[in-house]
Design a protein around this motif. Sequence first.
Motif, PDB file in Angstrom:
ATOM      1  N   MET A 338      73.335  65.592  29.693  1.00 14.71           N
ATOM      2  CA  MET A 338      72.586  64.870  28.659  1.00 14.71           C
ATOM      3  C   MET A 338      73.249  64.946  27.286  1.00 14.71           C
ATOM      4  O   MET A 338      72.707  64.428  26.298  1.00 14.71           O
ATOM      5  CB  MET A 338      71.156  65.429  28.574  1.00 14.71           C
ATOM      6  N   GLY A 339      74.404  65.613  27.204  1.00 14.22           N
ATOM      7  CA  GLY A 339      75.116  65.707  25.938  1.00 14.22           C
ATOM      8  C   GLY A 339      74.422  66.589  24.921  1.00 14.22           C
ATOM      9  O   GLY A 339      74.526  66.348  23.708  1.00 14.22           O
ATOM     10  N   LYS A 340      73.715  67.614  25.367  1.00 16.41           N
ATOM     11  CA  LYS A 340      73.017  68.532  24.463  1.00 16.41           C
ATOM     12  C   LYS A 340      73.768  69.854  24.371  1.00 16.41           C
ATOM     13  O   LYS A 340      74.545  70.206  25.260  1.00 16.41           O
ATOM     14  CB  LYS A 340      71.589  68.776  24.952  1.00 16.41           C
ATOM     15  N   GLU A 341      73.518  70.571  23.282  1.00 20.81           N
ATOM     16  CA  GLU A 341      74.136  71.886  23.121  1.00 20.81           C
ATOM     17  C   GLU A 341      73.488  72.875  24.092  1.00 20.81           C
ATOM     18  O   GLU A 341      72.378  72.669  24.580  1.00 20.81           O
ATOM     19  CB  GLU A 341      73.970  72.369  21.675  1.00 20.81           C
ATOM     20  N   ALA A 342      74.198  73.982  24.333  1.00 17.08           N
ATOM     21  CA  ALA A 342      73.731  74.967  25.319  1.00 17.08           C
ATOM     22  C   ALA A 342      72.338  75.490  24.978  1.00 17.08           C
ATOM     23  O   ALA A 342      71.992  75.659  23.809  1.00 17.08           O
ATOM     24  CB  ALA A 342      74.724  76.122  25.392  1.00 17.08           C
ATOM     25  N   MET A 343      71.542  75.714  26.010  1.00 17.83           N
ATOM     26  CA  MET A 343      70.171  76.227  25.848  1.00 17.83           C
ATOM     27  C   MET A 343      69.978  77.482  26.676  1.00 17.83           C
ATOM     28  O   MET A 343      70.659  77.683  27.695  1.00 17.83           O
ATOM     29  CB  MET A 343      69.143  75.170  26.285  1.00 17.83           C
ATOM     30  N   THR A 344      69.016  78.288  26.265  1.00 20.98           N
ATOM     31  CA  THR A 344      68.639  79.499  27.005  1.00 20.98           C
ATOM     32  C   THR A 344      67.120  79.561  27.092  1.00 20.98           C
ATOM     33  O   THR A 344      66.423  79.025  26.221  1.00 20.98           O
ATOM     34  CB  THR A 344      69.162  80.769  26.323  1.00 20.98           C
ATOM     35  N   ILE A 369      63.514  72.678  35.089  1.00 20.19           N
ATOM     36  CA  ILE A 369      64.586  72.853  34.106  1.00 20.19           C
ATOM     37  C   ILE A 369      64.999  71.498  33.521  1.00 20.19           C
ATOM     38  O   ILE A 369      65.202  71.362  32.307  1.00 20.19           O
ATOM     39  CB  ILE A 369      65.809  73.543  34.739  1.00 20.19           C
ATOM     40  N   GLU A 370      65.124  70.492  34.369  1.00 18.31           N
ATOM     41  CA  GLU A 370      65.512  69.164  33.877  1.00 18.31           C
ATOM     42  C   GLU A 370      64.490  68.652  32.862  1.00 18.31           C
ATOM     43  O   GLU A 370      64.859  68.133  31.797  1.00 18.31           O
ATOM     44  CB  GLU A 370      65.626  68.186  35.047  1.00 18.31           C
ATOM     45  N   ARG A 371      63.204  68.819  33.173  1.00 23.16           N
ATOM     46  CA  ARG A 371      62.147  68.374  32.256  1.00 23.16           C
ATOM     47  C   ARG A 371      62.222  69.139  30.939  1.00 23.16           C
ATOM     48  O   ARG A 371      62.089  68.555  29.861  1.00 23.16           O
ATOM     49  CB  ARG A 371      60.789  68.601  32.925  1.00 23.16           C
ATOM     50  N   ALA A 372      62.446  70.452  31.035  1.00 25.15           N
ATOM     51  CA  ALA A 372      62.497  71.280  29.828  1.00 25.15           C
ATOM     52  C   ALA A 372      63.655  70.869  28.916  1.00 25.15           C
ATOM     53  O   ALA A 372      63.505  70.813  27.694  1.00 25.15           O
ATOM     54  CB  ALA A 372      62.622  72.751  30.216  1.00 25.15           C
ATOM     55  N   VAL A 373      64.806  70.569  29.514  1.00 26.46           N
ATOM     56  CA  VAL A 373      65.968  70.150  28.720  1.00 26.46           C
ATOM     57  C   VAL A 373      65.676  68.814  28.025  1.00 26.46           C
ATOM     58  O   VAL A 373      66.061  68.609  26.867  1.00 26.46           O
ATOM     59  CB  VAL A 373      67.227  70.045  29.611  1.00 26.46           C
ATOM     60  N   ILE A 374      64.977  67.930  28.693  1.00 23.36           N
ATOM     61  CA  ILE A 374      64.643  66.625  28.107  1.00 23.36           C
ATOM     62  C   ILE A 374      63.739  66.797  26.887  1.00 23.36           C
ATOM     63  O   ILE A 374      63.949  66.173  25.841  1.00 23.36           O
ATOM     64  CB  ILE A 374      63.962  65.722  29.158  1.00 23.36           C
ATOM     65  N   PHE A 375      62.726  67.665  26.991  1.00 22.96           N
ATOM     66  CA  PHE A 375      61.726  67.785  25.933  1.00 22.96           C
ATOM     67  C   PHE A 375      62.094  68.779  24.834  1.00 22.96           C
ATOM     68  O   PHE A 375      61.495  68.770  23.767  1.00 22.96           O
ATOM     69  CB  PHE A 375      60.367  68.162  26.535  1.00 22.96           C
ATOM     70  N   SER A 376      63.065  69.626  25.087  1.00 22.31           N
ATOM     71  CA  SER A 376      63.445  70.613  24.073  1.00 22.31           C
ATOM     72  C   SER A 376      64.394  69.998  23.051  1.00 22.31           C
ATOM     73  O   SER A 376      65.346  69.297  23.410  1.00 22.31           O
ATOM     74  CB  SER A 376      64.109  71.818  24.742  1.00 22.31           C
ATOM     75  N   ARG A 377      64.143  70.285  21.763  1.00 25.96           N
ATOM     76  CA  ARG A 377      65.015  69.795  20.699  1.00 25.96           C
ATOM     77  C   ARG A 377      65.829  70.925  20.075  1.00 25.96           C
ATOM     78  O   ARG A 377      66.643  70.686  19.188  1.00 25.96           O
ATOM     79  CB  ARG A 377      64.188  69.099  19.616  1.00 25.96           C
ATOM     80  N   GLU A 384      55.995  75.803  25.883  1.00 24.32           N
ATOM     81  CA  GLU A 384      55.435  74.456  25.720  1.00 24.32           C
ATOM     82  C   GLU A 384      56.315  73.366  26.343  1.00 24.32           C
ATOM     83  O   GLU A 384      55.880  72.216  26.474  1.00 24.32           O
ATOM     84  CB  GLU A 384      55.200  74.145  24.237  1.00 24.32           C
ATOM     85  N   HIS A 385      57.542  73.701  26.710  1.00 23.56           N
ATOM     86  CA  HIS A 385      58.423  72.717  27.340  1.00 23.56           C
ATOM     87  C   HIS A 385      58.236  72.647  28.856  1.00 23.56           C
ATOM     88  O   HIS A 385      58.867  71.812  29.508  1.00 23.56           O
ATOM     89  CB  HIS A 385      59.882  73.057  27.031  1.00 23.56           C
ATOM     90  N   LEU A 386      57.394  73.502  29.397  1.00 22.12           N
ATOM     91  CA  LEU A 386      57.184  73.547  30.848  1.00 22.12           C
ATOM     92  C   LEU A 386      56.015  72.653  31.246  1.00 22.12           C
ATOM     93  O   LEU A 386      55.141  72.352  30.425  1.00 22.12           O
ATOM     94  CB  LEU A 386      56.918  74.993  31.284  1.00 22.12           C
ATOM     95  N   PRO A 387      55.947  72.222  32.509  1.00 27.12           N
ATOM     96  CA  PRO A 387      54.850  71.357  32.964  1.00 27.12           C
ATOM     97  C   PRO A 387      53.498  72.043  32.829  1.00 27.12           C
ATOM     98  O   PRO A 387      53.374  73.256  33.041  1.00 27.12           O
ATOM     99  CB  PRO A 387      55.185  71.099  34.437  1.00 27.12           C
ATOM    100  N   GLN A 388      52.459  71.262  32.489  1.00 26.82           N
ATOM    101  CA  GLN A 388      51.122  71.809  32.295  1.00 26.82           C
ATOM    102  C   GLN A 388      50.596  72.472  33.555  1.00 26.82           C
ATOM    103  O   GLN A 388      49.958  73.526  33.497  1.00 26.82           O
ATOM    104  CB  GLN A 388      50.157  70.694  31.856  1.00 26.82           C
ATOM    105  N   GLU A 389      50.881  71.861  34.718  1.00 28.93           N
ATOM    106  CA  GLU A 389      50.378  72.447  35.967  1.00 28.93           C
ATOM    107  C   GLU A 389      50.993  73.806  36.245  1.00 28.93           C
ATOM    108  O   GLU A 389      50.400  74.661  36.895  1.00 28.93           O
ATOM    109  CB  GLU A 389      50.625  71.511  37.144  1.00 28.93           C
TER     110      GLU A 389
END
Length: 461
Positions: A338-344, A369-377, A384-389
């Motif tokens: 996704m062209g984002k900087e490294a995340m932990t 993990i894919e969802r979290a990377v999309i929503f994390s800035r 809060e970046h994880l699914p509600q369920e």
Amino acid sequence: MAYARILIVDDETVLSRSLQIDLQDDGFAVDTADSGEAALALIETSRPDLVLLDLRLPGINGIHVLEKIRTYTENPAVIIMTAYGDTQTTVEAIKCGADDFINKPFELRELKRLIHKALDVQKEKREFEYLKYQQRRFRRFSNLVGESEAMQSVFEKIELLAEADDCNVLILGESGTGKDLVASAIHYKSRRSKSPFVEINCTAFPESLLESELFGYEKGAFTDAKARKVGLLELGEGGSIFLDEIGEMALASQAKLLMFLEKKKFKRLGSGKDLEVDARIIAATNRDLEKAMRDRRFRQDLYYRLNVASLHLPPLRQRKSDIPLLVDYFLKSFCEEMGKEAMTPSAKVMDLFLSYPWHGNVRELRNVIERAVIFSRGHVIEIEHLPQEMLGSTGKTIRDFFKATDQIDSLPIDEVLAEVEKELIENALKASGGNKSSAAENLGISRFSLKRRLDRLKLDR
């Protein structure tokens, strides 16, 4: 090339017919067309490996036919035939992508030499392109991650099964454990790696279509069979056939697959000719095949044919020490994609990952993990970046519910039973990847009964 198909495009009927007879005697499948329009229609349906193309045709001329052919994804080799010795036209044809040319009148021996030469080059091109595709696919999808004892055992078995590249393999494991990745790893580590790896999901086709997809059919075999279709088994020549979700295959299809496994031969629908295919069969299922055999939903003889060697994949909850490695791997992959900087992940997120039951196994972790990377800035994955369920689940079992309830004896029995029923249904649905029929079967109830319970417990989303 075995079963190579040739299309002769020439308005000289006598020449076309005599060439057709001679080439058929050499083992080729040969079609003819007397115009450019007829040729293009045949190329769309019969997909020839090579076209013998006359430049002077009624209607669309040979150059225009050649230009159209070169726009197709799977374009055939083309040998130009011309009686005019027109150097300029021949040069134009070569520029448009003709593989070779021959002047009329020609020696049949010389034409056959050009045909075999062009088919050999065509085969090499296809093998090269397929090899590049396999390498890209292997790098992207076949990286199995794990340092746990359970996964080290899996890796060892993959190496052994890759060496024994003629025996059938049965891969067992829950949905989402990576059975398809293991199948591709076995193939790509074997001597068959330069040949096709054909994946067939047995649930992707209705029962009425699965047989024709597997074995192919001849033109006119049934009402809608307007042209010959090469089956998926035939496309796996020299390579491996991966039959995913084999436990879902209907009994009629199982019987025909068994015949192929026993003889390595089959007939296309509508044909009496035996076709022999050298392909390794790798099958996978998340179902209990022994129970399916007892229930007469899976053939015992087919089971023993497939289960020459078996490999069981452990669920993620049994190898939680691999979760940090998987999280790191997926984070790096998706950030790069996704062209984002490294995340932990934050400490709270990692704690939740380690305590979560992961009924969807590695596939569920990957999706989270894919969802979290999309929503994390930012650079950190937070709760809060994880699914509600997922946040609503503590990973506790009904036993934990009992232990945590001080007034268990005073609870209404309907409330306790509803909690038990809810957890059993949720677990069955997660284990089946959301497949209600499979979940109902594992629970020992009908699909209709499961639907009523889902409505009553307000679980049907």
